[in-house]
Structures are given as structure tokens and as C-alpha cells.
Design a protein around this motif. Sequence first.
Motif, mmCIF file in Angstrom:
data_model
loop_
_atom_site.group_PDB
_atom_site.id
_atom_site.type_symbol
_atom_site.label_atom_id
_atom_site.label_comp_id
_atom_site.label_asym_id
_atom_site.label_seq_id
_atom_site.Cartn_x
_atom_site.Cartn_y
_atom_site.Cartn_z
ATOM 1 N N LEU A 22 11.737 -9.979 56.365
ATOM 2 C CA LEU A 22 10.959 -8.860 55.824
ATOM 3 C C LEU A 22 11.731 -8.136 54.727
ATOM 4 C CD1 LEU A 22 9.428 -7.442 59.124
ATOM 5 C CD2 LEU A 22 8.236 -8.690 57.304
ATOM 6 N N VAL A 23 13.026 -7.936 54.939
ATOM 7 C CA VAL A 23 13.853 -7.287 53.917
ATOM 8 C C VAL A 23 13.865 -8.138 52.648
ATOM 9 C CG1 VAL A 23 16.192 -6.548 53.315
ATOM 10 C CG2 VAL A 23 15.258 -5.991 55.568
ATOM 11 N N LYS A 24 14.009 -9.459 52.799
ATOM 12 C CA LYS A 24 14.000 -10.331 51.623
ATOM 13 C C LYS A 24 12.658 -10.260 50.896
ATOM 14 C CE LYS A 24 15.842 -14.021 53.797
ATOM 15 N NZ LYS A 24 16.322 -15.401 53.975
ATOM 16 N N ALA A 25 11.573 -10.069 51.645
ATOM 17 C CA ALA A 25 10.245 -10.006 51.027
ATOM 18 C C ALA A 25 10.072 -8.756 50.173
ATOM 19 C CB ALA A 25 9.163 -10.058 52.106
ATOM 20 N N ILE A 26 10.748 -7.659 50.510
ATOM 21 C CA ILE A 26 10.566 -6.428 49.736
ATOM 22 C C ILE A 26 11.545 -6.300 48.566
ATOM 23 C CG2 ILE A 26 9.611 -5.185 51.708
ATOM 24 C CD1 ILE A 26 12.328 -3.668 51.844
ATOM 25 N N ILE A 27 12.541 -7.163 48.509
ATOM 26 C CA ILE A 27 13.558 -7.054 47.451
ATOM 27 C C ILE A 27 12.960 -6.996 46.037
ATOM 28 C CG2 ILE A 27 15.438 -8.339 46.334
ATOM 29 C CD1 ILE A 27 16.553 -8.875 49.138
ATOM 30 N N PRO A 28 11.962 -7.822 45.715
ATOM 31 C CA PRO A 28 11.421 -7.742 44.346
ATOM 32 C C PRO A 28 10.721 -6.416 44.014
ATOM 33 C CG PRO A 28 10.768 -9.796 45.408
ATOM 34 C CD PRO A 28 11.391 -8.936 46.459
ATOM 35 N N TYR A 29 10.452 -5.597 45.008
ATOM 36 C CA TYR A 29 9.667 -4.384 44.792
ATOM 37 C C TYR A 29 10.503 -3.111 44.772
ATOM 38 C CZ TYR A 29 6.019 -7.688 45.895
ATOM 39 O OH TYR A 29 5.209 -8.793 45.889
ATOM 40 N N ILE A 30 11.802 -3.226 44.905
ATOM 41 C CA ILE A 30 12.641 -2.028 44.963
ATOM 42 C C ILE A 30 13.599 -1.990 43.779
ATOM 43 C CG2 ILE A 30 12.442 -1.772 47.466
ATOM 44 C CD1 ILE A 30 15.139 -3.119 47.772
ATOM 45 N N ASP A 31 14.267 -0.869 43.633
ATOM 46 C CA ASP A 31 15.226 -0.644 42.555
ATOM 47 C C ASP A 31 16.219 -1.798 42.461
ATOM 48 O OD1 ASP A 31 16.771 1.082 40.662
ATOM 49 O OD2 ASP A 31 18.249 0.965 42.295
ATOM 50 N N ASN A 32 16.532 -2.218 41.252
ATOM 51 C CA ASN A 32 17.376 -3.382 41.016
ATOM 52 C C ASN A 32 18.739 -3.273 41.692
ATOM 53 O OD1 ASN A 32 17.834 -5.949 39.826
ATOM 54 N ND2 ASN A 32 19.119 -4.955 38.303
ATOM 55 N N ASN A 33 19.399 -2.125 41.595
ATOM 56 C CA ASN A 33 20.725 -1.982 42.203
ATOM 57 C C ASN A 33 20.651 -2.125 43.720
ATOM 58 O OD1 ASN A 33 21.957 -1.605 39.727
ATOM 59 N ND2 ASN A 33 21.741 0.622 39.797
ATOM 60 N N LEU A 34 19.689 -1.457 44.330
ATOM 61 C CA LEU A 34 19.524 -1.559 45.784
ATOM 62 C C LEU A 34 19.115 -2.984 46.174
ATOM 63 C CD1 LEU A 34 19.495 -0.276 48.572
ATOM 64 C CD2 LEU A 34 17.149 0.504 48.115
ATOM 65 N N ALA A 35 18.263 -3.601 45.385
ATOM 66 C CA ALA A 35 17.818 -4.967 45.661
ATOM 67 C C ALA A 35 19.003 -5.925 45.648
ATOM 68 C CB ALA A 35 16.768 -5.402 44.635
ATOM 69 N N THR A 36 19.897 -5.755 44.694
ATOM 70 C CA THR A 36 21.080 -6.608 44.602
ATOM 71 C C THR A 36 21.953 -6.458 45.844
ATOM 72 O OG1 THR A 36 21.063 -6.470 42.202
ATOM 73 C CG2 THR A 36 23.142 -7.123 43.227
ATOM 74 N N VAL A 37 22.189 -5.227 46.242
ATOM 75 C CA VAL A 37 23.017 -4.967 47.417
ATOM 76 C C VAL A 37 22.361 -5.543 48.673
ATOM 77 C CG1 VAL A 37 23.936 -3.141 48.923
ATOM 78 C CG2 VAL A 37 24.135 -2.932 46.433
ATOM 79 N N LEU A 38 21.060 -5.327 48.839
ATOM 80 C CA LEU A 38 20.356 -5.850 50.019
ATOM 81 C C LEU A 38 20.357 -7.378 50.040
ATOM 82 C CD1 LEU A 38 17.244 -3.536 50.481
ATOM 83 C CD2 LEU A 38 19.183 -3.818 52.027
ATOM 84 N N GLY A 39 20.131 -7.996 48.887
ATOM 85 C CA GLY A 39 20.127 -9.457 48.819
ATOM 86 C C GLY A 39 21.470 -10.046 49.219
ATOM 87 N N VAL A 40 22.542 -9.478 48.690
ATOM 88 C CA VAL A 40 23.877 -9.955 49.034
ATOM 89 C C VAL A 40 24.178 -9.693 50.509
ATOM 90 C CG1 VAL A 40 26.351 -9.594 48.618
ATOM 91 C CG2 VAL A 40 24.770 -9.764 46.687
ATOM 92 N N TYR A 41 23.779 -8.534 51.000
ATOM 93 C CA TYR A 41 24.017 -8.186 52.404
ATOM 94 C C TYR A 41 23.297 -9.175 53.332
ATOM 95 C CZ TYR A 41 23.897 -5.723 56.837
ATOM 96 O OH TYR A 41 24.009 -5.399 58.171
ATOM 97 N N ILE A 42 22.033 -9.468 53.047
ATOM 98 C CA ILE A 42 21.262 -10.397 53.885
ATOM 99 C C ILE A 42 21.914 -11.773 53.872
ATOM 100 C CG2 ILE A 42 19.073 -11.658 54.067
ATOM 101 C CD1 ILE A 42 18.935 -8.821 55.177
ATOM 102 N N LYS A 43 22.296 -12.259 52.696
ATOM 103 C CA LYS A 43 22.937 -13.575 52.613
ATOM 104 C C LYS A 43 24.276 -13.578 53.339
ATOM 105 C CE LYS A 43 19.816 -15.888 50.627
ATOM 106 N NZ LYS A 43 19.133 -16.927 51.409
ATOM 107 N N PHE A 44 25.006 -12.472 53.292
ATOM 108 C CA PHE A 44 26.264 -12.377 54.018
ATOM 109 C C PHE A 44 26.023 -12.462 55.529
ATOM 110 C CE2 PHE A 44 29.436 -9.849 56.294
ATOM 111 C CZ PHE A 44 30.581 -10.563 55.957
ATOM 112 N N ILE A 45 25.018 -11.764 56.016
ATOM 113 C CA ILE A 45 24.688 -11.803 57.453
ATOM 114 C C ILE A 45 24.267 -13.227 57.837
ATOM 115 C CG2 ILE A 45 23.097 -10.961 59.234
ATOM 116 C CD1 ILE A 45 25.251 -8.950 58.369
ATOM 117 N N GLU A 46 23.483 -13.902 56.993
ATOM 118 C CA GLU A 46 23.098 -15.281 57.290
ATOM 119 C C GLU A 46 24.321 -16.198 57.317
ATOM 120 O OE1 GLU A 46 18.514 -15.379 55.600
ATOM 121 O OE2 GLU A 46 20.119 -16.106 54.308
#
Length: 118
Positions: A22-46
Motif C-alpha cells: 500500500l505504501v508503494k502504491a501511494i509513492i507516486p502521489y506524494i511529495d518527491n522528497n518523502l516519496a524517495t525516502v519511503l521508497g528506499v525505506y520499503i526496499k530496505f525493509i524488503e
Amino acid sequence: MENNRFMQTKFDSMVTNQTMQLVKAIIPYIDNNLATVLGVYIKFIELENTFRVNQNVSIAAMNANHKGLESMLEDIKEFLNDGDKETLETLMTVMEMMNMDDGAKQDILSGYMDMFGM
């Protein structure tokens, strides 16, 4: 990058969860800086979960029911487009024929010869 939807593999389901999806699904819709941090965080957890799974018996348990080349090819088939799936099915048929005993091969050959009046 292509915008294709991919099926989730058994391994993917072991290293991610619905919340991360769900977090990955919302990444394209949020602020670029926050999206970058969330994307890296999710991939790190995976990645962290991947190390955990590989140290666990989960991989062995997953592999217990999937022995052999035929089983692997059946699983792979689910992820192919129609043309590639047809090619793989043809390859699997050829492999099955190669594994037949000589008597079965002779029966098939005789059947073809009869069909063509040879």
C-alpha cells in the motif's frame, strides 16, 4: 520503466506484506522528497526480510513442495505473456517426449507413420 503490473511470486510474498504494498502504491502521489525516502525505506525493509527468510526454514519449506525442473517451469509459466507461454509449453512437451521410454517413443512414431500412410 514500463508501467506493467506483475504478479507477486511466492518469494515476494515472503519478504513484503500488504502494508508495504500500500505504501508503494501511494509513492507516486506524494511529495518527491518523502516519496524517495519511503521508497528506499520499503526496499530496505524488503532486503532485511530477504536476509531473515534466507536464515529461516521458510525457503526449505517452500522448496519442499517444488522439486524438479517441471515444477519450476510450471511456476514460471504464470509470469509469461501468451507467446512465451506457448514456447515454454512446446519445450515442456519436447522434454516429456525425450523422457519417454523407447517403447512409448516407438508407439508415437508408429502413430504418425500410420496417420501419413507410411
